[in-house]
Design a protein around this motif. Structure first.
Motif, PDB file in Angstrom:
ATOM      1  N   HIS A  59     -11.898   7.404 -42.045  1.00 44.59           N
ATOM      2  CA  HIS A  59     -13.342   7.692 -42.079  1.00 44.59           C
ATOM      3  C   HIS A  59     -14.146   6.394 -42.148  1.00 44.59           C
ATOM      4  CE1 HIS A  59     -13.742  12.024 -42.118  1.00 44.59           C
ATOM      5  NE2 HIS A  59     -12.767  12.131 -43.013  1.00 44.59           N
ATOM      6  N   ALA A  60     -13.671   5.463 -42.962  1.00 45.12           N
ATOM      7  CA  ALA A  60     -14.400   4.201 -43.129  1.00 45.12           C
ATOM      8  C   ALA A  60     -14.404   3.385 -41.833  1.00 45.12           C
ATOM      9  CB  ALA A  60     -13.781   3.390 -44.269  1.00 45.12           C
ATOM     10  N   LEU A  61     -13.295   3.401 -41.116  1.00 45.19           N
ATOM     11  CA  LEU A  61     -13.222   2.665 -39.858  1.00 45.19           C
ATOM     12  C   LEU A  61     -14.117   3.293 -38.800  1.00 45.19           C
ATOM     13  CD1 LEU A  61      -9.425   1.807 -39.453  1.00 45.19           C
ATOM     14  CD2 LEU A  61     -11.309   0.194 -39.723  1.00 45.19           C
ATOM     15  N   GLY A  62     -14.084   4.622 -38.720  1.00 43.53           N
ATOM     16  CA  GLY A  62     -14.903   5.306 -37.721  1.00 43.53           C
ATOM     17  C   GLY A  62     -14.641   4.769 -36.325  1.00 43.53           C
ATOM     18  N   SER A  63     -15.711   4.506 -35.575  1.00 43.18           N
ATOM     19  CA  SER A  63     -15.569   4.029 -34.198  1.00 43.18           C
ATOM     20  C   SER A  63     -14.995   2.622 -34.126  1.00 43.18           C
ATOM     21  CB  SER A  63     -16.923   4.072 -33.487  1.00 43.18           C
ATOM     22  OG  SER A  63     -17.828   3.150 -34.062  1.00 43.18           O
ATOM     23  N   ARG A  64     -15.002   1.884 -35.238  1.00 42.07           N
ATOM     24  CA  ARG A  64     -14.421   0.539 -35.213  1.00 42.07           C
ATOM     25  C   ARG A  64     -12.936   0.588 -34.860  1.00 42.07           C
ATOM     26  NH1 ARG A  64     -17.795  -3.321 -37.106  1.00 42.07           N
ATOM     27  NH2 ARG A  64     -19.596  -2.553 -38.288  1.00 42.07           N
ATOM     28  N   MET A  65     -12.304   1.697 -35.142  1.00 45.08           N
ATOM     29  CA  MET A  65     -10.899   1.828 -34.783  1.00 45.08           C
ATOM     30  C   MET A  65     -10.703   1.621 -33.285  1.00 45.08           C
ATOM     31  SD  MET A  65      -8.422   5.139 -35.180  1.00 45.08           S
ATOM     32  CE  MET A  65      -9.520   6.050 -34.088  1.00 45.08           C
ATOM     33  N   LEU A  66     -11.709   2.006 -32.484  1.00 44.06           N
ATOM     34  CA  LEU A  66     -11.626   1.839 -31.043  1.00 44.06           C
ATOM     35  C   LEU A  66     -12.415   0.631 -30.550  1.00 44.06           C
ATOM     36  CD1 LEU A  66     -11.690   5.559 -29.910  1.00 44.06           C
ATOM     37  CD2 LEU A  66     -10.007   3.858 -29.195  1.00 44.06           C
ATOM     38  N   GLY A  67     -12.825  -0.237 -31.478  1.00 48.78           N
ATOM     39  CA  GLY A  67     -13.391  -1.503 -31.062  1.00 48.78           C
ATOM     40  C   GLY A  67     -14.884  -1.552 -30.869  1.00 48.78           C
ATOM     41  N   PHE A  68     -15.602  -0.508 -31.279  1.00 51.23           N
ATOM     42  CA  PHE A  68     -17.056  -0.573 -31.174  1.00 51.23           C
ATOM     43  C   PHE A  68     -17.679   0.032 -32.422  1.00 51.23           C
ATOM     44  CE2 PHE A  68     -15.968   3.564 -29.402  1.00 51.23           C
ATOM     45  CZ  PHE A  68     -16.999   4.408 -29.811  1.00 51.23           C
ATOM     46  N   ALA A  69     -18.909  -0.356 -32.669  1.00 49.35           N
ATOM     47  CA  ALA A  69     -19.623   0.137 -33.848  1.00 49.35           C
ATOM     48  C   ALA A  69     -20.991   0.635 -33.411  1.00 49.35           C
ATOM     49  CB  ALA A  69     -19.778  -0.966 -34.889  1.00 49.35           C
ATOM     50  N   GLN A  70     -21.393   1.764 -33.944  1.00 51.38           N
ATOM     51  CA  GLN A  70     -22.719   2.302 -33.661  1.00 51.38           C
ATOM     52  C   GLN A  70     -23.712   1.625 -34.595  1.00 51.38           C
ATOM     53  OE1 GLN A  70     -23.739   4.578 -31.224  1.00 51.38           O
ATOM     54  NE2 GLN A  70     -25.718   3.833 -31.925  1.00 51.38           N
ATOM     55  N   GLU A  71     -24.580   0.797 -34.025  1.00 50.28           N
ATOM     56  CA  GLU A  71     -25.556   0.088 -34.840  1.00 50.28           C
ATOM     57  C   GLU A  71     -26.728   0.993 -35.209  1.00 50.28           C
ATOM     58  OE1 GLU A  71     -24.962  -2.769 -36.081  1.00 50.28           O
ATOM     59  OE2 GLU A  71     -23.110  -3.061 -34.942  1.00 50.28           O
ATOM     60  N   LEU A  72     -27.443   0.594 -36.247  1.00 51.22           N
ATOM     61  CA  LEU A  72     -28.571   1.390 -36.728  1.00 51.22           C
ATOM     62  C   LEU A  72     -29.635   1.541 -35.652  1.00 51.22           C
ATOM     63  CD1 LEU A  72     -29.913   2.888 -39.058  1.00 51.22           C
ATOM     64  CD2 LEU A  72     -30.848   0.699 -39.841  1.00 51.22           C
ATOM     65  N   PHE A  73     -29.957   0.453 -34.974  1.00 52.81           N
ATOM     66  CA  PHE A  73     -30.935   0.480 -33.887  1.00 52.81           C
ATOM     67  C   PHE A  73     -30.324  -0.209 -32.682  1.00 52.81           C
ATOM     68  CE2 PHE A  73     -33.580   0.300 -37.768  1.00 52.81           C
ATOM     69  CZ  PHE A  73     -34.218   1.520 -37.640  1.00 52.81           C
ATOM     70  N   ASP A  74     -30.330   0.481 -31.543  1.00 52.46           N
ATOM     71  CA  ASP A  74     -29.832  -0.124 -30.319  1.00 52.46           C
ATOM     72  C   ASP A  74     -30.820  -1.164 -29.828  1.00 52.46           C
ATOM     73  OD1 ASP A  74     -27.554   1.428 -30.227  1.00 52.46           O
ATOM     74  OD2 ASP A  74     -28.535   3.035 -29.112  1.00 52.46           O
ATOM     75  N   ALA A  75     -30.302  -2.243 -29.307  1.00 48.24           N
ATOM     76  CA  ALA A  75     -31.175  -3.279 -28.762  1.00 48.24           C
ATOM     77  C   ALA A  75     -31.839  -2.778 -27.493  1.00 48.24           C
ATOM     78  CB  ALA A  75     -30.358  -4.535 -28.457  1.00 48.24           C
ATOM     79  N   THR A  76     -33.096  -3.082 -27.309  1.00 53.44           N
ATOM     80  CA  THR A  76     -33.793  -2.702 -26.094  1.00 53.44           C
ATOM     81  C   THR A  76     -33.445  -3.681 -24.999  1.00 53.44           C
ATOM     82  OG1 THR A  76     -35.692  -4.006 -26.791  1.00 53.44           O
ATOM     83  CG2 THR A  76     -35.740  -1.655 -27.280  1.00 53.44           C
ATOM     84  N   PRO A  77     -33.325  -3.194 -23.735  1.00 52.42           N
ATOM     85  CA  PRO A  77     -32.970  -4.105 -22.655  1.00 52.42           C
ATOM     86  C   PRO A  77     -34.059  -5.123 -22.396  1.00 52.42           C
ATOM     87  CG  PRO A  77     -33.610  -1.948 -21.793  1.00 52.42           C
ATOM     88  CD  PRO A  77     -33.541  -1.823 -23.286  1.00 52.42           C
ATOM     89  N   GLY A  78     -33.647  -6.230 -21.787  1.00 55.77           N
ATOM     90  CA  GLY A  78     -34.628  -7.256 -21.463  1.00 55.77           C
ATOM     91  C   GLY A  78     -34.556  -8.397 -22.447  1.00 55.77           C
ATOM     92  N   PRO A  79     -35.316  -9.440 -22.214  1.00 51.48           N
ATOM     93  CA  PRO A  79     -35.283 -10.609 -23.116  1.00 51.48           C
ATOM     94  C   PRO A  79     -35.758 -10.266 -24.508  1.00 51.48           C
ATOM     95  CG  PRO A  79     -37.117 -10.747 -21.571  1.00 51.48           C
ATOM     96  CD  PRO A  79     -36.271  -9.595 -21.125  1.00 51.48           C
ATOM     97  N   ALA A  80     -35.131 -10.868 -25.490  1.00 50.36           N
ATOM     98  CA  ALA A  80     -35.484 -10.585 -26.880  1.00 50.36           C
ATOM     99  C   ALA A  80     -36.792 -11.274 -27.233  1.00 50.36           C
ATOM    100  CB  ALA A  80     -34.376 -11.076 -27.808  1.00 50.36           C
ATOM    101  N   PRO A  81     -37.735 -10.539 -27.806  1.00 46.19           N
ATOM    102  CA  PRO A  81     -38.994 -11.162 -28.187  1.00 46.19           C
ATOM    103  C   PRO A  81     -38.826 -12.033 -29.421  1.00 46.19           C
ATOM    104  CG  PRO A  81     -38.945  -8.870 -28.870  1.00 46.19           C
ATOM    105  CD  PRO A  81     -37.681  -9.102 -28.086  1.00 46.19           C
ATOM    106  N   ASP A  82     -39.715 -12.950 -29.594  1.00 43.19           N
ATOM    107  CA  ASP A  82     -39.729 -13.822 -30.763  1.00 43.19           C
ATOM    108  C   ASP A  82     -40.235 -13.030 -31.960  1.00 43.19           C
ATOM    109  OD1 ASP A  82     -40.419 -15.723 -32.744  1.00 43.19           O
ATOM    110  OD2 ASP A  82     -40.491 -17.267 -31.186  1.00 43.19           O
TER     111      ASP A  82
END
Length: 229
Positions: A142-165
């Motif tokens: 349970h603690a590993l969750g999706s990390r067992m398969l090599g990915f983690a669901q982040e709290l907020f997905d990054a929006t596409p495009g260049p990162a703003p300052d």
């Protein structure tokens, strides 16, 4: 001679060939654009020919997941449980990073595919043969969750495009309202290709969290931890 050359060039259609072509096509055009029609065109066959090997789009996606997960390195022989689990999970991460659509498709499945089940069984077995009780192993998974398969669901997905300052996206009043968020956001140089946040190294953050979990699991194992009172 021409007929022999053409026949030799085109391999017979098989389930393995269909799935390999589907994985390559999804890598090229994206999973959303993948369709049975486009896959048939890629293979040079009529769409109905595909249905002899995959009954529908869902079976195709299941098979594609199995191709990707089947590419994960086998367990390292003779390694201690922590090294073996770490190596297996980081290999899974490499496999999924090579196919950017794979995590999304895995998350969309209502139940694990046979190859995913075999992978899970292998990981569980590493903990059990490493001295973990069934109870502790249950909670470890349970603690590993999706990390067992090599990915983690982040709290907020990054929006596409260049990162703003951070200095331009954080309103001045936010500094007073959310001082610690502002402090942390301004503490690193922002980059646009990280899913965990501007300026973050995804691989480092993944391994950082994985190592914390593995160290914690080992501490609990040594303590003989149990969820019962």
């Amino acid at each position: 001679m021409a007929e022999k050359t053409d026949t030799g060039r085109r391999a017979p259609l098989s389930r393995d060939r269909v799935l390999a072509a589907a994985v390559a096509l999804a890598d090229d055009i994206g999973i959303e654009a993948l369709s049975m029609r486009k896959l048939a065109q890629e293979l040079g066959v009529v769409p109905m020919a595909l249905y002899k090997h995959v009954a529908n789009k869902e079976q195709l996606l299941n098979g594609m997941v199995d191709v990707v997960v089947g590419g994960i390195d086998p367990p390292a022989p003779g390694a201690d449980w922590k090294s073996a689990v770490r190596q297996r999970i980081l290999s899974a991460r490499r496999a999924l990073l090579a196919h950017s659509w794979a995590a999304q498709v895995i998350q969309s499945r209502t139940s694990p595919t046979p190859v995913v089940l075999a992978y899970m069984d292998s990981v569980i077995g590493m903990f059990r043969t490493g001295g973990f009780s069934v109870d502790l192993t249950h909670h470890v998974m349970h603690a590993l969750g999706s990390r067992m398969l090599g990915f983690a669901q982040e709290l907020f997905d990054a929006t596409p495009g260049p990162a703003p300052d951070a200095s331009t996206t954080t309103p001045p009043e936010a500094t007073g309202l959310y001082p610690y968020v502002t402090e942390l956001a301004a503490a690193v140089a922002h980059e646009g290709d990280s899913v965990v946040g501007g300026g973050c190294d995804d691989q480092f953050e993944f391994e950082f969290a994985l190592d914390l979990l593995l160290d914690g699991f080992e501490r609990l194992r040594r303590q003989g931890w149990t969820s019962g009172r």
